[in-house]
Each structure stands twice: as C-alpha cells, then as structure tokens.
Design a protein around this motif. Structure first.
Motif, PDB file in Angstrom:
ATOM      1  N   SER A 138       0.828  -1.204   0.000  1.00 20.19           N
ATOM      2  CA  SER A 138       0.000   0.000   0.000  1.00 20.19           C
ATOM      3  C   SER A 138       0.865   1.258   0.000  1.00 20.19           C
ATOM      4  O   SER A 138       0.518   2.250  -0.659  1.00 20.19           O
ATOM      5  N   ARG A 139       1.992   1.231   0.683  1.00 20.68           N
ATOM      6  CA  ARG A 139       2.912   2.374   0.649  1.00 20.68           C
ATOM      7  C   ARG A 139       3.458   2.571  -0.763  1.00 20.68           C
ATOM      8  O   ARG A 139       3.564   3.696  -1.247  1.00 20.68           O
ATOM      9  N   HIS A 140       3.825   1.468  -1.388  1.00 23.31           N
ATOM     10  CA  HIS A 140       4.356   1.511  -2.755  1.00 23.31           C
ATOM     11  C   HIS A 140       3.312   2.098  -3.716  1.00 23.31           C
ATOM     12  O   HIS A 140       3.621   2.984  -4.516  1.00 23.31           O
ATOM     13  N   ILE A 141       2.099   1.612  -3.627  1.00 26.95           N
ATOM     14  CA  ILE A 141       1.023   2.103  -4.495  1.00 26.95           C
ATOM     15  C   ILE A 141       0.761   3.586  -4.237  1.00 26.95           C
ATOM     16  O   ILE A 141       0.618   4.376  -5.175  1.00 26.95           O
ATOM     17  N   ALA A 142       0.700   3.969  -2.980  1.00 28.00           N
ATOM     18  CA  ALA A 142       0.456   5.378  -2.637  1.00 28.00           C
ATOM     19  C   ALA A 142       1.563   6.268  -3.195  1.00 28.00           C
ATOM     20  O   ALA A 142       1.286   7.361  -3.719  1.00 28.00           O
ATOM     21  N   HIS A 156       3.500   5.694  -5.857  1.00 25.92           N
ATOM     22  CA  HIS A 156       3.399   5.763  -7.315  1.00 25.92           C
ATOM     23  C   HIS A 156       2.137   6.493  -7.784  1.00 25.92           C
ATOM     24  O   HIS A 156       2.065   6.894  -8.944  1.00 25.92           O
ATOM     25  N   SER A 157       1.182   6.671  -6.898  1.00 26.42           N
ATOM     26  CA  SER A 157      -0.079   7.331  -7.262  1.00 26.42           C
ATOM     27  C   SER A 157      -0.206   8.722  -6.650  1.00 26.42           C
ATOM     28  O   SER A 157      -1.269   9.324  -6.701  1.00 26.42           O
ATOM     29  N   ARG A 158       0.876   9.219  -6.087  1.00 21.61           N
ATOM     30  CA  ARG A 158       0.802  10.472  -5.314  1.00 21.61           C
ATOM     31  C   ARG A 158       0.288  11.669  -6.107  1.00 21.61           C
ATOM     32  O   ARG A 158      -0.317  12.557  -5.542  1.00 21.61           O
ATOM     33  N   HIS A 159       0.511  11.688  -7.424  1.00 26.20           N
ATOM     34  CA  HIS A 159       0.077  12.828  -8.232  1.00 26.20           C
ATOM     35  C   HIS A 159      -1.265  12.575  -8.926  1.00 26.20           C
ATOM     36  O   HIS A 159      -1.715  13.399  -9.705  1.00 26.20           O
ATOM     37  N   SER A 160      -1.871  11.455  -8.632  1.00 25.74           N
ATOM     38  CA  SER A 160      -3.152  11.125  -9.249  1.00 25.74           C
ATOM     39  C   SER A 160      -4.298  11.694  -8.395  1.00 25.74           C
ATOM     40  O   SER A 160      -4.090  12.082  -7.247  1.00 25.74           O
ATOM     41  N   PRO A 161      -5.500  11.710  -8.955  1.00 22.18           N
ATOM     42  CA  PRO A 161      -6.654  12.151  -8.162  1.00 22.18           C
ATOM     43  C   PRO A 161      -6.886  11.291  -6.910  1.00 22.18           C
ATOM     44  O   PRO A 161      -7.514  11.744  -5.964  1.00 22.18           O
ATOM     45  N   TYR A 162      -6.376  10.055  -6.923  1.00 26.15           N
ATOM     46  CA  TYR A 162      -6.550   9.150  -5.781  1.00 26.15           C
ATOM     47  C   TYR A 162      -5.363   9.171  -4.824  1.00 26.15           C
ATOM     48  O   TYR A 162      -5.350   8.437  -3.852  1.00 26.15           O
ATOM     49  N   GLY A 163      -4.376  10.004  -5.094  1.00 23.86           N
ATOM     50  CA  GLY A 163      -3.158  10.016  -4.291  1.00 23.86           C
ATOM     51  C   GLY A 163      -3.402  10.174  -2.799  1.00 23.86           C
ATOM     52  O   GLY A 163      -2.884   9.408  -1.988  1.00 23.86           O
ATOM     53  N   GLY A 164      -4.187  11.170  -2.431  1.00 24.30           N
ATOM     54  CA  GLY A 164      -4.460  11.412  -1.012  1.00 24.30           C
ATOM     55  C   GLY A 164      -5.217  10.271  -0.361  1.00 24.30           C
ATOM     56  O   GLY A 164      -4.903   9.860   0.758  1.00 24.30           O
ATOM     57  N   GLU A 165      -6.198   9.749  -1.069  1.00 27.71           N
ATOM     58  CA  GLU A 165      -6.983   8.637  -0.519  1.00 27.71           C
ATOM     59  C   GLU A 165      -6.123   7.384  -0.358  1.00 27.71           C
ATOM     60  O   GLU A 165      -6.252   6.662   0.635  1.00 27.71           O
ATOM     61  N   ARG A 181      -2.879   7.321   0.115  1.00 28.04           N
ATOM     62  CA  ARG A 181      -1.964   7.558   1.246  1.00 28.04           C
ATOM     63  C   ARG A 181      -2.686   7.288   2.563  1.00 28.04           C
ATOM     64  O   ARG A 181      -2.126   6.688   3.478  1.00 28.04           O
ATOM     65  N   ARG A 182      -3.946   7.728   2.638  1.00 26.81           N
ATOM     66  CA  ARG A 182      -4.739   7.481   3.856  1.00 26.81           C
ATOM     67  C   ARG A 182      -4.915   5.982   4.071  1.00 26.81           C
ATOM     68  O   ARG A 182      -4.737   5.481   5.185  1.00 26.81           O
ATOM     69  N   VAL A 183      -5.238   5.262   3.003  1.00 29.05           N
ATOM     70  CA  VAL A 183      -5.406   3.807   3.108  1.00 29.05           C
ATOM     71  C   VAL A 183      -4.095   3.155   3.567  1.00 29.05           C
ATOM     72  O   VAL A 183      -4.107   2.286   4.440  1.00 29.05           O
ATOM     73  N   ALA A 184      -2.976   3.589   3.003  1.00 31.68           N
ATOM     74  CA  ALA A 184      -1.681   3.017   3.396  1.00 31.68           C
ATOM     75  C   ALA A 184      -1.415   3.264   4.882  1.00 31.68           C
ATOM     76  O   ALA A 184      -0.952   2.367   5.600  1.00 31.68           O
ATOM     77  N   HIS A 211     -14.312   0.497   4.052  1.00 29.14           N
ATOM     78  CA  HIS A 211     -14.046   1.782   3.391  1.00 29.14           C
ATOM     79  C   HIS A 211     -12.753   1.714   2.578  1.00 29.14           C
ATOM     80  O   HIS A 211     -12.679   2.270   1.477  1.00 29.14           O
ATOM     81  N   GLN A 212     -11.752   1.044   3.129  1.00 30.58           N
ATOM     82  CA  GLN A 212     -10.493   0.878   2.399  1.00 30.58           C
ATOM     83  C   GLN A 212     -10.727   0.117   1.096  1.00 30.58           C
ATOM     84  O   GLN A 212     -10.214   0.500   0.041  1.00 30.58           O
ATOM     85  N   ALA A 213     -11.506  -0.952   1.175  1.00 31.50           N
ATOM     86  CA  ALA A 213     -11.801  -1.748  -0.020  1.00 31.50           C
ATOM     87  C   ALA A 213     -12.514  -0.902  -1.071  1.00 31.50           C
ATOM     88  O   ALA A 213     -12.203  -0.985  -2.265  1.00 31.50           O
ATOM     89  N   ALA A 214     -13.449  -0.071  -0.639  1.00 29.60           N
ATOM     90  CA  ALA A 214     -14.183   0.779  -1.582  1.00 29.60           C
ATOM     91  C   ALA A 214     -13.248   1.802  -2.238  1.00 29.60           C
ATOM     92  O   ALA A 214     -13.338   2.049  -3.453  1.00 29.60           O
TER      93      ALA A 214
END
Length: 173
Positions: free
Chosen positions: A24-28, A30-39, A41-44, A140-143
């Motif tokens: 999850s840290r790795h995904i967060a 690599h996705s930090r600049h995407s619209p889902y980046g913040g979400e 990071r929260r999940v991680a 919520h994390q799964a969603a």
C-alpha cells in the motif's frame, strides 16, 4: 489445539498485513500525483495502523509473533516486483491495475479476519466495538481501492490511453 490454530491463523494474517503495509505504501507513492493520491496515502496509513492493532490483539491473547511468517510476507511483497507487465524497464499500466487488485484482495482478507475475531470476541474478551470499527474501516479501504482500481483499469485498457503507467482517473461508478 484451538490456541495453536488461532496462533497460526493470526500469524498468517500478520504476514498478509506486512505484505499489505508495504504494498500500500508503494502504491500510494506511485499514485501520489493522481486524483486518488491522497486517498491511497490514507489507506496506506490505515493499513499500517491495522497491522499494529493486530500485533496488539495478538499480545492481548498471548499469541507470539512468528517472525519467519512476517519475513515471508515481506519476501512475497518484493517478489511481485519481478512480474513483467509487458515492459523490461519501468512500470506499465498493467502494474498499477494488478497491484490495486492484489491490495484489494488483501483488504478483503482482513475484513474476514475482523469478522472472525468478532465471532470470537465474547469468549476471548476482545473489544467488540474496536473490532466493528476495524471492520467498517476495512470496508471503506476496499471501496477506495476499488474506485482507484476501476480508474486504473479504464486508463490501462482504453484504446486512447498514453504509454506509461496507468493514470488514475476519477471513477464514474
């Protein structure tokens, strides 16, 4: 025998939690600049907290951490880096999709853990309110991960997509 089986079960989930924490840290990242980046990071961050909570529950139950299983979880997470997704160097769009799918499956497994512990709570003196909170958070994390996965899949498999890793577009579903 029941205590031994519970110990094996919880340590198996600890290995999965270790894998999920690193993935999850790795995904967060690599996705930090995407619209889902913040979400993401929260999940991680929450996944790391959930792993710590599992360790605390194991301690409360007198179940020792089996370090070899934790190491195996870490090795499994690193092994995924060797999966080629149509590229020899760098990430492909498929990398994002498969990583999010793997993380989603791990979160689903965690929901089953919390459900099992809820069933055992009365006989093991576990805090049912805490377990219900953890279960709801996992849902919520799964969603969140599912929304990001859908966007990554559309971006990866759309005929008009650009080369490179999948960009996580806002989900319409």
């Amino acid at each position: 025998m029941h205590r031994k089986l519970l110990g094996i079960y919880l340590n198996d989930h600890l290995a999965g939690a270790t894998t999920g924490q690193h993935m999850s840290r790795h995904i967060a990242e690599h996705s930090r600049h995407s619209p889902y980046g913040g979400e993401l990071r929260r999940v991680a961050h929450e996944i790391a907290e959930d792993r710590q909570t599992l360790l605390e529950l194991m301690d409360d139950l007198g179940i020792p951490e089996r370090h070899h299983k934790v190491y195996a979880g870490r090795v499994a997470e690193k092994a995924r880096l060797f999966k080629l997704d149509g590229r020899l160097v760098g990430r492909s769009a498929l990398s994002t999709v498969t990583e999010l799918e793997t993380l989603r499956l791990g979160i689903e497994g965690k929901t089953l853990l919390w459900q099992t512990l809820l069933q055992l709570a009365p006989t093991k003196a576990l805090d049912e309110t805490r377990l219900r909170t953890l279960l709801e958070r996992a849902r919520h994390q799964a969603a969140t991960v599912e929304s990001a996965r859908r966007a990554a899949a559309v971006a990866a498999f759309s005929p008009a997509r650009r080369r490179g890793p999948a960009r996580l577009l806002p989900s319409r579903a």
